[in-house]
Scaffold this motif. Structure first.
Motif, PDB file in Angstrom:
ATOM      1  N   ILE A  22      17.673  49.741  84.665  1.00 16.05           N
ATOM      2  CA  ILE A  22      16.507  49.001  85.136  1.00 16.05           C
ATOM      3  C   ILE A  22      16.167  47.951  84.095  1.00 16.05           C
ATOM      4  O   ILE A  22      15.960  48.264  82.929  1.00 16.05           O
ATOM      5  N   SER A  23      16.129  46.710  84.537  1.00 15.50           N
ATOM      6  CA  SER A  23      15.798  45.597  83.644  1.00 15.50           C
ATOM      7  C   SER A  23      14.649  44.810  84.255  1.00 15.50           C
ATOM      8  O   SER A  23      14.685  44.462  85.430  1.00 15.50           O
ATOM      9  N   ARG A  24      13.664  44.528  83.433  1.00 13.43           N
ATOM     10  CA  ARG A  24      12.517  43.738  83.888  1.00 13.43           C
ATOM     11  C   ARG A  24      12.489  42.462  83.068  1.00 13.43           C
ATOM     12  O   ARG A  24      12.560  42.502  81.838  1.00 13.43           O
ATOM     13  N   TYR A  25      12.408  41.337  83.758  1.00 13.24           N
ATOM     14  CA  TYR A  25      12.451  40.037  83.098  1.00 13.24           C
ATOM     15  C   TYR A  25      11.159  39.281  83.338  1.00 13.24           C
ATOM     16  O   TYR A  25      10.477  39.515  84.322  1.00 13.24           O
ATOM     17  N   HIS A  34      10.137  40.111  88.495  1.00 15.17           N
ATOM     18  CA  HIS A  34      11.577  39.861  88.478  1.00 15.17           C
ATOM     19  C   HIS A  34      12.238  41.030  87.755  1.00 15.17           C
ATOM     20  O   HIS A  34      12.057  41.205  86.555  1.00 15.17           O
ATOM     21  N   PHE A  35      12.922  41.849  88.521  1.00 17.57           N
ATOM     22  CA  PHE A  35      13.619  42.980  87.904  1.00 17.57           C
ATOM     23  C   PHE A  35      14.920  43.252  88.633  1.00 17.57           C
ATOM     24  O   PHE A  35      15.131  42.790  89.754  1.00 17.57           O
ATOM     25  N   HIS A  36      15.797  43.950  87.948  1.00 20.20           N
ATOM     26  CA  HIS A  36      17.086  44.335  88.504  1.00 20.20           C
ATOM     27  C   HIS A  36      17.247  45.839  88.356  1.00 20.20           C
ATOM     28  O   HIS A  36      16.919  46.399  87.310  1.00 20.20           O
ATOM     29  N   LEU A  37      17.737  46.471  89.396  1.00 21.24           N
ATOM     30  CA  LEU A  37      18.118  47.877  89.341  1.00 21.24           C
ATOM     31  C   LEU A  37      19.616  47.916  89.617  1.00 21.24           C
ATOM     32  O   LEU A  37      20.064  47.434  90.657  1.00 21.24           O
ATOM     33  N   ILE A  38      20.367  48.458  88.683  1.00 20.32           N
ATOM     34  CA  ILE A  38      21.821  48.424  88.765  1.00 20.32           C
ATOM     35  C   ILE A  38      22.364  49.855  88.782  1.00 20.32           C
ATOM     36  O   ILE A  38      22.296  50.555  87.768  1.00 20.32           O
ATOM     37  N   THR A  76      25.990  46.084  81.382  1.00 20.96           N
ATOM     38  CA  THR A  76      25.206  45.101  82.127  1.00 20.96           C
ATOM     39  C   THR A  76      25.864  43.728  82.050  1.00 20.96           C
ATOM     40  O   THR A  76      25.951  43.014  83.054  1.00 20.96           O
ATOM     41  N   TRP A  80      27.181  41.825  85.322  1.00 17.38           N
ATOM     42  CA  TRP A  80      26.625  40.498  85.610  1.00 17.38           C
ATOM     43  C   TRP A  80      27.731  39.463  85.749  1.00 17.38           C
ATOM     44  O   TRP A  80      27.755  38.688  86.708  1.00 17.38           O
ATOM     45  N   GLY A  84      28.497  39.484  89.566  1.00 15.51           N
ATOM     46  CA  GLY A  84      27.464  38.530  89.940  1.00 15.51           C
ATOM     47  C   GLY A  84      27.885  37.077  89.872  1.00 15.51           C
ATOM     48  O   GLY A  84      27.417  36.257  90.648  1.00 15.51           O
TER      49      GLY A  84
END
Length: 115
Positions: A22-25, A34-38, A76, A80, A84
């Protein structure tokens, strides 16, 4: 934070990943949330280790502080760049992206956010 906790719970229940990153930007203008759950699976880590380009990351590691062979930052970066940004990402075993999105939409619909 309730939204992030709910997303985490539903993704773990629905997709059963080995780990969930979990990354929160906060650096994207116009996006207050704006966050990513991977979801991270064994096959993903195997692809990381099979790609010799990422072995150069080992020169930055501190073996005395390493609990595992890799860490979330390295994986990550791999995820990415490879999934991505590449025009032709590596093959994903198992469910397709469309199937995962469909499963998660159903999970979120079945557990609506409180008003």
């Amino acid at each position: 934070m309730e939204l992030l906790a709910r997303a985490q719970s539903l993704m773990v229940q629905t997709l059963a990943p080995e780990r969930l990153y979990i990354s929160r930007y906060g650096h994207s203008a116009g996006y207050p949330i704006h966050f990513h759950l991977i979801p991270v699976y064994d096959w993903l880590e195997q692809q990381f280790w099979a790609d010799s380009r990422y072995r150069s990351l080992e020169m930055f590691a501190n073996p005395a502080k390493s609990e595992t062979c890799t860490d979330g930052a390295e994986l990550t970066l791999f995820i990415w760049r490879e999934f991505g940004e590449r025009t032709h990402p590596p093959t994903i075993p198992g469910r397709t992206i469309a199937q995962v999105v469909s499963l998660l939409r159903k999970a979120f619909a079945a557990h609506p956010y409180p008003a």
